[in-house]
Motif scaffolding. Structure first.
Motif, PDB file in Angstrom:
ATOM      1  N   HIS A 201       0.609  -1.196   0.022  1.00 62.43           N
ATOM      2  CA  HIS A 201       0.023   0.103  -0.059  1.00 62.43           C
ATOM      3  C   HIS A 201       0.733   1.221   0.094  1.00 62.43           C
ATOM      4  CE1 HIS A 201      -3.621  -2.413   0.867  1.00 62.43           C
ATOM      5  NE2 HIS A 201      -2.791  -3.283   1.572  1.00 62.43           N
ATOM      6  N   ILE A 202       0.909   2.059  -1.133  1.00 63.82           N
ATOM      7  CA  ILE A 202       1.819   3.168  -1.288  1.00 63.82           C
ATOM      8  C   ILE A 202       1.002   4.451  -0.848  1.00 63.82           C
ATOM      9  CG2 ILE A 202       3.109   4.320  -2.815  1.00 63.82           C
ATOM     10  CD1 ILE A 202       3.623   1.819  -4.415  1.00 63.82           C
ATOM     11  N   ASP A 203       1.517   5.129  -0.052  1.00 62.06           N
ATOM     12  CA  ASP A 203       0.889   6.105   0.657  1.00 62.06           C
ATOM     13  C   ASP A 203       1.686   7.506   0.280  1.00 62.06           C
ATOM     14  OD1 ASP A 203      -0.303   8.207   2.037  1.00 62.06           O
ATOM     15  OD2 ASP A 203      -0.301   7.373   4.098  1.00 62.06           O
ATOM     16  N   ARG A 204       0.959   8.375  -0.500  1.00 60.71           N
ATOM     17  CA  ARG A 204       2.004   9.739  -0.875  1.00 60.71           C
ATOM     18  C   ARG A 204       1.349  11.060   0.078  1.00 60.71           C
ATOM     19  NH1 ARG A 204       1.389   6.500  -5.313  1.00 60.71           N
ATOM     20  NH2 ARG A 204       3.373   5.977  -6.332  1.00 60.71           N
ATOM     21  N   SER A 205       0.491  10.696   0.899  1.00 63.54           N
ATOM     22  CA  SER A 205      -0.261  11.913   1.549  1.00 63.54           C
ATOM     23  C   SER A 205       0.572  12.663   2.363  1.00 63.54           C
ATOM     24  CB  SER A 205      -1.358  11.289   2.334  1.00 63.54           C
ATOM     25  OG  SER A 205      -1.256  10.490   3.252  1.00 63.54           O
ATOM     26  N   SER A 206       1.627  12.315   2.740  1.00 60.29           N
ATOM     27  CA  SER A 206       2.726  12.767   3.438  1.00 60.29           C
ATOM     28  C   SER A 206       3.510  13.742   2.951  1.00 60.29           C
ATOM     29  CB  SER A 206       3.607  11.967   4.694  1.00 60.29           C
ATOM     30  OG  SER A 206       2.915  11.246   5.374  1.00 60.29           O
ATOM     31  N   GLY A 207       3.585  15.038   2.857  1.00 55.81           N
ATOM     32  CA  GLY A 207       4.165  15.872   1.995  1.00 55.81           C
ATOM     33  C   GLY A 207       5.705  15.652   1.697  1.00 55.81           C
ATOM     34  N   GLY A 208       6.091  15.414   0.580  1.00 59.14           N
ATOM     35  CA  GLY A 208       7.343  15.133   0.030  1.00 59.14           C
ATOM     36  C   GLY A 208       7.757  13.725   0.279  1.00 59.14           C
ATOM     37  N   LEU A 209       7.132  12.826   0.888  1.00 65.37           N
ATOM     38  CA  LEU A 209       7.349  11.614   1.267  1.00 65.37           C
ATOM     39  C   LEU A 209       6.507  10.407   0.741  1.00 65.37           C
ATOM     40  CD1 LEU A 209       8.172  12.462   5.126  1.00 65.37           C
ATOM     41  CD2 LEU A 209      10.013  11.961   3.271  1.00 65.37           C
ATOM     42  N   VAL A 210       7.113   9.309   0.562  1.00 64.99           N
ATOM     43  CA  VAL A 210       6.431   8.206  -0.162  1.00 64.99           C
ATOM     44  C   VAL A 210       6.265   6.970   0.812  1.00 64.99           C
ATOM     45  CG1 VAL A 210       5.954   6.749  -2.074  1.00 64.99           C
ATOM     46  CG2 VAL A 210       6.443   9.046  -2.332  1.00 64.99           C
ATOM     47  N   THR A 211       5.441   6.359   1.486  1.00 61.54           N
ATOM     48  CA  THR A 211       5.612   5.343   2.354  1.00 61.54           C
ATOM     49  C   THR A 211       4.916   3.903   1.779  1.00 61.54           C
ATOM     50  OG1 THR A 211       5.226   6.855   4.439  1.00 61.54           O
ATOM     51  CG2 THR A 211       5.007   4.441   4.672  1.00 61.54           C
ATOM     52  N   VAL A 212       5.561   3.055   1.764  1.00 59.89           N
ATOM     53  CA  VAL A 212       5.344   1.570   1.226  1.00 59.89           C
ATOM     54  C   VAL A 212       4.898   0.662   2.351  1.00 59.89           C
ATOM     55  CG1 VAL A 212       5.997  -0.212  -0.444  1.00 59.89           C
ATOM     56  CG2 VAL A 212       6.850   2.114  -0.687  1.00 59.89           C
ATOM     57  N   ARG A 213       3.814   0.423   2.568  1.00 60.77           N
ATOM     58  CA  ARG A 213       3.441  -0.447   3.980  1.00 60.77           C
ATOM     59  C   ARG A 213       3.223  -1.897   3.155  1.00 60.77           C
ATOM     60  NH1 ARG A 213       0.532   2.522   8.066  1.00 60.77           N
ATOM     61  NH2 ARG A 213      -0.431   0.574   8.808  1.00 60.77           N
ATOM     62  N   ALA A 214       3.915  -2.841   3.963  1.00 55.78           N
ATOM     63  CA  ALA A 214       3.907  -4.517   3.387  1.00 55.78           C
ATOM     64  C   ALA A 214       2.856  -5.068   4.282  1.00 55.78           C
ATOM     65  CB  ALA A 214       5.333  -4.927   3.434  1.00 55.78           C
ATOM     66  N   GLU A 215       1.817  -5.608   3.909  1.00 59.71           N
ATOM     67  CA  GLU A 215       1.006  -6.675   4.538  1.00 59.71           C
ATOM     68  C   GLU A 215       0.828  -8.049   4.142  1.00 59.71           C
ATOM     69  OE1 GLU A 215      -0.398  -5.522   7.232  1.00 59.71           O
ATOM     70  OE2 GLU A 215       0.078  -3.257   7.177  1.00 59.71           O
ATOM     71  N   MET A 216       1.112  -8.986   4.988  1.00 59.18           N
ATOM     72  CA  MET A 216       1.102 -10.306   4.789  1.00 59.18           C
ATOM     73  C   MET A 216      -0.297 -10.752   5.379  1.00 59.18           C
ATOM     74  SD  MET A 216       3.144 -12.574   3.156  1.00 59.18           S
ATOM     75  CE  MET A 216       4.949 -12.344   3.729  1.00 59.18           C
ATOM     76  N   LEU A 217      -0.804 -11.490   4.153  1.00 56.94           N
ATOM     77  CA  LEU A 217      -2.041 -12.262   4.848  1.00 56.94           C
ATOM     78  C   LEU A 217      -1.590 -13.660   5.751  1.00 56.94           C
ATOM     79  CD1 LEU A 217      -4.540 -12.118   1.681  1.00 56.94           C
ATOM     80  CD2 LEU A 217      -4.185 -10.553   3.743  1.00 56.94           C
ATOM     81  N   ARG A 218      -2.530 -14.235   6.153  1.00 61.89           N
ATOM     82  CA  ARG A 218      -2.221 -15.457   7.028  1.00 61.89           C
ATOM     83  C   ARG A 218      -1.122 -16.311   6.661  1.00 61.89           C
ATOM     84  NH1 ARG A 218      -7.149 -18.951   8.990  1.00 61.89           N
ATOM     85  NH2 ARG A 218      -7.733 -16.822   9.758  1.00 61.89           N
TER      86      ARG A 218
END
Length: 346
Positions: free
Chosen positions: A113-130
């Motif tokens: 899940h890529i979040d670009r809402s933080s000014g000037g920063l891009v956050t990539v969240r990794a999630e693993m299903l069961r």
């Protein structure tokens, strides 16, 4: 059905295992995996078995950074079709977008899940299903490390360019010695966080890529989209992925899940009902998986875990846990620390 991933995820496993004094083929057999998974990178193998293999290898070797050691020498080609998608991107930012879109071709249980809402920063969240209850520390360190290595490989030998994350996040506790982490990422990660992932400065991701060839993009996209269509996800998997991402952020609700799926809440419930599932059942399953992951980290306060799981108080969380697991949190941790005792008590 179990979630599957390409055996390319085991690239460098044998080398890292042998360097730690382990017998890789014996450990593969213990995890019910064929040694051919090390020879053919396109065999589909169970995510749960790979997770167990990595955790067992870390325990047997005493190397708590075992998964990260595998990530250190990863090459882009190890990602198979996903590598094609990333090579055909004009910039690192677009390569990340391609990774998010086509990741299912490499690993059915993993989502970004890529979040670009933080000014000037891009956050990539990794999630693993069961992936079983054996822990995900090694798997998540391998995943986050491999994401960074893939971007590093795309940069190639561009003069004067080195990609260093703004921050690196892990949900588990810090190791006694984070030298491998610092060597791979170029910065010391933050541990005991609410998610596993990595943050970059947006400007650092706008670097143009040498591998980009506009004349080949359409053909590559058609090929990858056809592969993606063959592996269409169920509404259940889509809901699980969103719940796993939104719950620790305190944003999880049936309305928000429906909004992100682009449909209304009633349609979500109807589609789940047709597949024999319900939103509340999926929410409980994800909570259970996350609870086991968070509680395995004894450094994380229970009050914080309660909040990450969407409970209004520690008391409410404790009651839910006792009903779900048939014991208190302290008893569950004791059984994990002493499996023999847990077995004899049954």
């Amino acid at each position: 059905m179990p979630y599957l991933l390409r055996s390319g995820c085991l690239a460098n496993y044998a080398e890292v295992a042998r360097s730690a004094g382990l017998n890789p083929h014996q450990l593969l057999a213990n995890a019910s995996l064929s040694r051919y998974a090390l020879l053919d990178t396109d065999i589909r193998i169970p995510v749960e078995a790979v997770s167990q293999l990595l955790e067992a290898s870390a325990a047997a070797s005493g190397q708590i950074d075992f998964g990260l050691r595998m990530a250190e020498s990863r090459q882009l080609a190890d990602l198979g079709p996903l590598a094609l998608a990333m090579r055909e991107a004009p910039s690192l930012r677009m390569a990340l977008d391609s990774m998010e879109r086509y990741l299912r071709l490499h690993n059915e249980a993993l989502s970004l899940h890529i979040d670009r809402s933080s000014g000037g920063l891009v956050t990539v969240r990794a999630e693993m299903l069961r992936a079983g209850d054996g822990g995900l520390r090694q798997s998540m360190e391998l995943v986050v490390g491999a994401i960074h290595r893939a971007l590093h490989c795309l940069l190639g030998r561009l003069h004067g360019v080195r990609l260093v994350p703004h921050r690196v996040y892990f949900t588990h506790a810090a190791p006694a010695n984070p030298a491998t982490h610092t060597r791979l990422f170029g910065t010391k990660p933050s541990f005991n966080q609410e998610f596993d992932g990595i943050m970059y400065r947006a400007e650092d991701l706008e670097v143009p890529l040498k591998t980009y060839d506009p004349s080949r993009v359409s053909e590559a996209r058609r090929h990858l989209d056809s592969m993606l269509a063959e592996r269409a996800e169920s509404v259940t998997d889509n809901v699980r992925r969103l719940v796993a991402c939104l719950l620790p952020q305190g944003k999880c609700s049936a309305d928000e899940v429906a909004r992100q799926l682009g449909i209304d809440r009633r349609t979500v419930h109807r589609k789940l009902r047709l597949s024999g599932r319900s939103y509340l059942a999926i929410l409980q399953e994800v909570r259970t998986d996350l609870a086991m992951r968070y509680i395995a980290n004894v450094e994380r306060p229970l009050s914080e875990i309660a909040g990450l799981l969407g409970f209004t108080s520690l008391c409410v969380f404790s009651r839910w846990f006792a009903m779900r697991f048939g014991c208190s949190v302290s008893e569950w941790r004791g059984r994990r620390a002493n499996p023999a005792q847990s077995t004899s008590a049954r």
